[in-house]
Design a protein around this motif. Sequence first.
Motif, PDB file in Angstrom:
ATOM      1  N   GLY A  28       0.774  -1.300  -0.124  1.00 30.29           N
ATOM      2  CA  GLY A  28       0.027   0.013   0.097  1.00 30.29           C
ATOM      3  C   GLY A  28       0.719   1.341   0.110  1.00 30.29           C
ATOM      4  O   GLY A  28       0.215   2.286  -0.058  1.00 30.29           O
ATOM      5  N   GLY A  29       2.159   1.155   0.008  1.00 29.38           N
ATOM      6  CA  GLY A  29       3.117   2.376   0.187  1.00 29.38           C
ATOM      7  C   GLY A  29       2.598   3.165   1.469  1.00 29.38           C
ATOM      8  O   GLY A  29       2.664   4.605   1.206  1.00 29.38           O
ATOM      9  N   LEU A  30       2.558   2.593   2.399  1.00 30.83           N
ATOM     10  CA  LEU A  30       2.120   3.615   3.611  1.00 30.83           C
ATOM     11  C   LEU A  30       3.073   4.117   4.440  1.00 30.83           C
ATOM     12  O   LEU A  30       2.947   5.137   5.247  1.00 30.83           O
ATOM     13  CB  LEU A  30       1.629   2.488   4.544  1.00 30.83           C
ATOM     14  N   GLY A  31       4.410   3.633   4.098  1.00 28.06           N
ATOM     15  CA  GLY A  31       5.590   4.419   4.652  1.00 28.06           C
ATOM     16  C   GLY A  31       5.790   5.898   4.346  1.00 28.06           C
ATOM     17  O   GLY A  31       5.639   6.606   5.356  1.00 28.06           O
ATOM     18  N   GLY A  32       5.696   6.091   3.131  1.00 23.37           N
ATOM     19  CA  GLY A  32       5.759   7.534   2.464  1.00 23.37           C
ATOM     20  C   GLY A  32       4.419   8.277   3.023  1.00 23.37           C
ATOM     21  O   GLY A  32       4.722   9.453   3.418  1.00 23.37           O
ATOM     22  N   ALA A  33       3.208   7.708   3.030  1.00 22.10           N
ATOM     23  CA  ALA A  33       2.117   8.587   3.330  1.00 22.10           C
ATOM     24  C   ALA A  33       2.106   8.765   4.815  1.00 22.10           C
ATOM     25  O   ALA A  33       1.737   9.909   5.127  1.00 22.10           O
ATOM     26  CB  ALA A  33       0.978   7.759   3.071  1.00 22.10           C
ATOM     27  N   ASP A  69       3.111  11.910  -6.782  1.00 23.15           N
ATOM     28  CA  ASP A  69       3.365  10.643  -5.770  1.00 23.15           C
ATOM     29  C   ASP A  69       3.144  10.805  -4.318  1.00 23.15           C
ATOM     30  O   ASP A  69       3.585  10.111  -3.689  1.00 23.15           O
ATOM     31  CB  ASP A  69       4.694  10.175  -6.210  1.00 23.15           C
ATOM     32  N   GLN A  70       3.090  12.088  -4.019  1.00 22.22           N
ATOM     33  CA  GLN A  70       2.822  12.508  -2.539  1.00 22.22           C
ATOM     34  C   GLN A  70       1.308  12.065  -2.315  1.00 22.22           C
ATOM     35  O   GLN A  70       0.495  12.334  -3.086  1.00 22.22           O
ATOM     36  CB  GLN A  70       3.153  14.101  -2.249  1.00 22.22           C
ATOM     37  N   GLN A  71       1.197  11.464  -0.896  1.00 24.06           N
ATOM     38  CA  GLN A  71      -0.047  11.214  -0.291  1.00 24.06           C
ATOM     39  C   GLN A  71      -0.152  11.307   1.104  1.00 24.06           C
ATOM     40  O   GLN A  71       1.098  10.828   1.726  1.00 24.06           O
ATOM     41  CB  GLN A  71      -0.872   9.850  -0.963  1.00 24.06           C
ATOM     42  N   THR A  72      -1.231  11.352   1.630  1.00 21.41           N
ATOM     43  CA  THR A  72      -1.130  11.191   3.238  1.00 21.41           C
ATOM     44  C   THR A  72      -2.068   9.890   3.353  1.00 21.41           C
ATOM     45  O   THR A  72      -2.393   9.128   2.639  1.00 21.41           O
ATOM     46  CB  THR A  72      -2.139  12.449   3.841  1.00 21.41           C
ATOM     47  N   MET A  73      -2.024   9.718   4.671  1.00 20.48           N
ATOM     48  CA  MET A  73      -2.477   8.359   5.296  1.00 20.48           C
ATOM     49  C   MET A  73      -4.081   8.041   4.560  1.00 20.48           C
ATOM     50  O   MET A  73      -4.208   6.853   4.185  1.00 20.48           O
ATOM     51  CB  MET A  73      -2.434   7.961   6.620  1.00 20.48           C
ATOM     52  N   PRO A  74      -4.940   9.080   4.934  1.00 21.30           N
ATOM     53  CA  PRO A  74      -6.443   8.758   4.315  1.00 21.30           C
ATOM     54  C   PRO A  74      -6.399   8.536   2.896  1.00 21.30           C
ATOM     55  O   PRO A  74      -7.159   7.377   2.469  1.00 21.30           O
ATOM     56  CB  PRO A  74      -7.193  10.098   4.810  1.00 21.30           C
ATOM     57  N   VAL A  75      -5.586   9.166   1.974  1.00 24.21           N
ATOM     58  CA  VAL A  75      -5.693   9.020   0.710  1.00 24.21           C
ATOM     59  C   VAL A  75      -5.098   7.746   0.464  1.00 24.21           C
ATOM     60  O   VAL A  75      -5.534   6.878  -0.606  1.00 24.21           O
ATOM     61  CB  VAL A  75      -4.960  10.043  -0.043  1.00 24.21           C
ATOM     62  N   ALA A  76      -3.990   7.195   1.162  1.00 25.11           N
ATOM     63  CA  ALA A  76      -3.265   5.931   0.708  1.00 25.11           C
ATOM     64  C   ALA A  76      -4.171   4.882   1.020  1.00 25.11           C
ATOM     65  O   ALA A  76      -4.298   3.986   0.695  1.00 25.11           O
ATOM     66  CB  ALA A  76      -1.995   6.085   1.603  1.00 25.11           C
ATOM     67  N   VAL A  77      -4.920   5.050   2.300  1.00 31.03           N
ATOM     68  CA  VAL A  77      -5.881   4.034   2.760  1.00 31.03           C
ATOM     69  C   VAL A  77      -6.899   3.643   1.733  1.00 31.03           C
ATOM     70  O   VAL A  77      -7.384   2.703   1.354  1.00 31.03           O
ATOM     71  CB  VAL A  77      -6.478   4.172   3.969  1.00 31.03           C
ATOM     72  N   ALA A  78      -7.387   4.994   1.100  1.00 29.93           N
ATOM     73  CA  ALA A  78      -8.572   4.928   0.093  1.00 29.93           C
ATOM     74  C   ALA A  78      -8.259   4.200  -1.239  1.00 29.93           C
ATOM     75  O   ALA A  78      -8.894   3.380  -1.932  1.00 29.93           O
ATOM     76  CB  ALA A  78      -8.981   6.476  -0.230  1.00 29.93           C
ATOM     77  N   GLY A  79      -6.848   4.356  -1.542  1.00 33.03           N
ATOM     78  CA  GLY A  79      -6.505   4.069  -2.703  1.00 33.03           C
ATOM     79  C   GLY A  79      -6.146   2.525  -2.528  1.00 33.03           C
ATOM     80  O   GLY A  79      -6.353   1.555  -3.325  1.00 33.03           O
ATOM     81  N   PHE A  80      -5.741   1.932  -1.322  1.00 30.16           N
ATOM     82  CA  PHE A  80      -5.564   0.526  -0.922  1.00 30.16           C
ATOM     83  C   PHE A  80      -6.938  -0.060  -1.133  1.00 30.16           C
ATOM     84  O   PHE A  80      -6.971  -1.110  -1.359  1.00 30.16           O
ATOM     85  CB  PHE A  80      -5.049   0.582   0.580  1.00 30.16           C
ATOM     86  N   VAL A  81      -8.190   0.670  -0.523  1.00 31.55           N
ATOM     87  CA  VAL A  81      -9.378  -0.165  -0.660  1.00 31.55           C
ATOM     88  C   VAL A  81      -9.840  -0.441  -2.057  1.00 31.55           C
ATOM     89  O   VAL A  81     -10.390  -1.447  -2.426  1.00 31.55           O
ATOM     90  CB  VAL A  81     -10.527   0.597   0.092  1.00 31.55           C
TER      91      VAL A  81
END
Length: 273
Positions: free
Chosen positions: A62-67, A219-231
């Motif tokens: 999910g690329g959560l590290g950068g987010a 390529d920048q994102q925050t946690m809510p956006v990263a989780v939404a893309g993960f879903v």
Amino acid sequence: MNRYTRRTLALEMLMIAVAVAFAFPVYVLVNLAFRAPSDTSSPIAPTRSPTWGNFLQAWQEGGLGGALINSVLVTTVSVLIVLAVSSLAAYPLARSTAHWSRGAFLLIMLGLVLPFQLAALPLYQTVRDLGLLGSVWSLVLFYSGLQVPFTTFLYAGFLRALPRDFEEAATIDGCGPLTAFRYVILPMLKPITVTALVLNAVSVWNDFFTPLLYLSGSDQQTMPVAVAGFVGQFVSDWNLIFAALLISIVPVLAVYLALQRSIINGFAGGLKG
């Protein structure tokens, strides 16, 4: 002497029912986050063999590290700016008796009434003209302005409840307004500062619309956006989705639990004014 009545029993049963209703989704979230994908038992049934594999897979895929880094950076810098600006703005507004003070306070409070969606397009154009689209600093700039009215309201209400004796004593000793604020008033603002810190941190951390708007196409994102893309990517694998959700919840929940003792007192003090 107070007696345990049927009404008391009914209230207790109602509170228990409400607590269970709120706790049940959290239980399902944590339960499935630690469950292996091969386990097809009921979501309500306790997980017999917990695993950390879902968290590792969610973190990597999910690329959560950068987010997570972006969310921590945006939240920390934004909240620090908001606290500094709001406390300094609320001090003269709460202490001054001039006519302009009330007018300035009402003007700032106008930011609580007007929805920020009204200014979404002009703000987007301004951020674009500044060349900040796709940068996390656009979010810092946005939140630093958005959260100031509410935080100023909290600080002003708390300051109005503080006695002036300490400031007057500091003035007699030769302190100027800024020196008195720094060494006398600011330490007394700790309860409301902790409250404002937690409320602003939760608001900034959980915001989804603004990062989606200002960081779209980068390529920048925050946690809510990263989780939404993960879903959207793993829509059928709820174990990974819930693990990603739990990762996004833990940081801000830890801050809230660490500072919860000061939240209620600070918020109640801010409402006295």
